[in-house]
Design a protein around this motif. Structure first.
Motif, short mmCIF file in Angstrom:
data_model
loop_
_atom_site.label_atom_id
_atom_site.label_comp_id
_atom_site.label_asym_id
_atom_site.label_seq_id
_atom_site.Cartn_x
_atom_site.Cartn_y
_atom_site.Cartn_z
N GLU A 25 66.88 29.09 136.96
CA GLU A 25 67.58 29.66 138.11
C GLU A 25 66.52 30.32 138.98
O GLU A 25 65.70 31.10 138.48
N ASP A 34 70.63 39.12 148.07
CA ASP A 34 69.93 38.26 147.11
C ASP A 34 70.77 37.02 146.83
O ASP A 34 71.93 36.95 147.26
N ASP A 56 70.57 33.87 130.20
CA ASP A 56 69.68 33.52 131.34
C ASP A 56 68.50 34.50 131.47
O ASP A 56 68.38 35.21 132.49
N ARG A 82 74.58 37.76 147.06
CA ARG A 82 75.14 39.07 147.38
C ARG A 82 75.11 39.20 148.90
O ARG A 82 74.06 39.03 149.53
N ASP A 93 79.86 33.35 145.31
CA ASP A 93 79.68 33.43 143.85
C ASP A 93 78.20 33.57 143.49
O ASP A 93 77.87 34.10 142.43
N ARG A 138 65.28 37.89 146.20
CA ARG A 138 65.83 39.22 146.49
C ARG A 138 65.19 39.77 147.77
O ARG A 138 63.97 39.75 147.91
N LYS A 152 71.00 33.15 144.12
CA LYS A 152 70.48 32.28 143.06
C LYS A 152 70.66 30.83 143.49
O LYS A 152 71.73 30.48 144.00
N SER A 196 70.47 43.35 138.64
CA SER A 196 69.63 43.45 137.45
C SER A 196 68.23 43.99 137.78
O SER A 196 67.57 44.56 136.92
N ARG A 242 82.82 41.48 139.63
CA ARG A 242 82.02 42.09 138.56
C ARG A 242 82.32 43.58 138.43
O ARG A 242 82.41 44.12 137.34
P1 5GP Z 1 71.24 39.71 139.25
O1 5GP Z 1 70.00 39.22 138.53
O2 5GP Z 1 70.97 40.93 140.06
O3 5GP Z 1 72.43 39.81 138.37
O4 5GP Z 1 71.61 38.53 140.29
C1 5GP Z 1 70.77 38.22 141.38
C2 5GP Z 1 71.49 37.22 142.29
O5 5GP Z 1 71.58 35.95 141.65
C3 5GP Z 1 72.92 37.60 142.64
O6 5GP Z 1 73.17 37.16 143.96
C4 5GP Z 1 73.77 36.81 141.66
O7 5GP Z 1 75.03 36.49 142.22
C5 5GP Z 1 72.92 35.56 141.46
N1 5GP Z 1 73.00 35.06 140.08
C6 5GP Z 1 72.13 35.27 139.08
N2 5GP Z 1 72.51 34.63 137.95
C7 5GP Z 1 73.63 33.99 138.26
C8 5GP Z 1 74.53 33.17 137.50
O8 5GP Z 1 74.33 32.85 136.31
N3 5GP Z 1 75.63 32.72 138.15
C9 5GP Z 1 75.89 33.03 139.46
N4 5GP Z 1 77.01 32.56 140.04
N5 5GP Z 1 75.06 33.79 140.20
C10 5GP Z 1 73.96 34.28 139.60
#
Ligand code: 5GP
Length: 263
Positions: free
Chosen positions: A90, A175, A129, A205, A202, A94, A177, A100, A221
């Motif tokens: 993935e 941010d 992940d 952000r 989905d 950001r 993905k 995270s 969430r």
């Molecule tokens: P964080 O690492 O802060 O949880 O996610 C960072 C960005 O990546 C966010 O916009 C989040 O929605 C996206 N993202 C990270 N991993 C996933 C995933 O497994 N599924 C989806 N739908 N979005 C993810």
């Protein structure tokens, strides 16, 4: 294009085969999941909106010269896509610290990053992940150096295009993905790197510029409510509210919790 057998079912999408071995159908479900599947719900209408929003974004990226897996949208919930061998990584970009990143490194929430930060995660639900470095990608042969160099360049370009696209509708792209795969080119003579999966609330952000209201999956969430209204707001601002959809008919806004376990 008729749907063949189910090839794969993920958390938010189902992939079907077609008669053409190089083409697949991507179906957008209404299921929402978070925290590695611990929190699940059905959000009616989400699949329809993500299908439209992702189609709009990938089409715009394609017009800017980014190769994508999207062939065309077929109906309210489905897209015809090129079959791609997905890199098990993935790619996260950001622009503002949240999620995270703030948890992991203690960076204050909302810090505007001097330049976009690229992160890589190993696509593996069982392992949640995990964050990885480029060296992990090379060591385990998940992609080679040339491929990652190209993907990094494409990812930063996508960030530039999307930041502008959302800024024009008063939304900050905080941010997101994305995923890439390798698909046969038009003449089926060699494989090329294409942007795959989806780009939607989905996977991004999205914050309102003035109020910083969250217009994305963080509403689910963090139990903020009005999930579908937020996705609809994004579609409305992008001027792509599904014209063939009678909103009351699909009962947008109804959220049916399935299971919620605290970590
Ligand atoms: P964080 O690492 O802060 O949880 O996610 C960072 C960005 O990546 C966010 O916009 C989040 O929605 C996206 N993202 C990270 N991993 C996933 C995933 O497994 N599924 C989806 N739908 N979005 C993810």
């Amino acid at each position: 294009m008729n749907k063949g057998s189910k090839l794969y079912e993920g958390k938010a999408k189902i992939i079907y085969e077609t008669k053409d071995k190089n083409l697949l159908i991507q179906h957008f479900k209404d299921d929402a999941t978070a925290f590695n599947n611990l929190k699940k719900a059905k959000v009616e209408g989400k699949g329809v909106l993500n299908n439209r929003i992702s189609e709009y974004i990938l089409t715009n990226l394609s017009q800017c010269g980014i190769k994508t897996h999207l062939v065309k949208r077929l109906n309210m919930r489905e897209q015809l896509i090129r079959k791609a061998e997905i890199f098990p990584v993935e790619f996260i970009v950001r622009n503002i610290a949240t999620g995270s990143l703030t948890k992991r490194l203690g960076i204050p929430e909302g810090t505007v990053l001097e330049k976009p930060l690229l992160e890589y995660c190993y696509k593996n639900d069982q392992l949640k992940d995990p964050l990885i470095s480029k060296e992990h990608i090379f060591s385990f042969g998940w992609a080679d150096e040339k491929e990652i160099k190209l993907i990094d360049k494409l990812t930063l370009r996508i960030n530039d295009i999307l930041t502008g696209m959302f800024r024009a509708i008063d939304i900050k792209l905080v941010d997101f993905k994305i995923e890439y795969g390798k698909a046969w080119n038009k003449d089926a003579e060699k494989k090329e790197i294409v942007l795959a999966d989806e780009i939607s609330p989905d996977t991004c952000r999205l914050w309102d510029v003035k109020t910083e209201k969250k217009l994305d999956k963080d509403r689910f969430r963090k139990d903020l409510g009005n999930i579908i209204q937020a996705y609809q707001e994004v579609a409305r601002r992008l001027r792509i509210m599904p014209e063939e959809t009678n909103i009351s008919e699909v009962n947008f806004g109804k959220t049916i919790p399935i299971k919620f376990k605290k970590k």
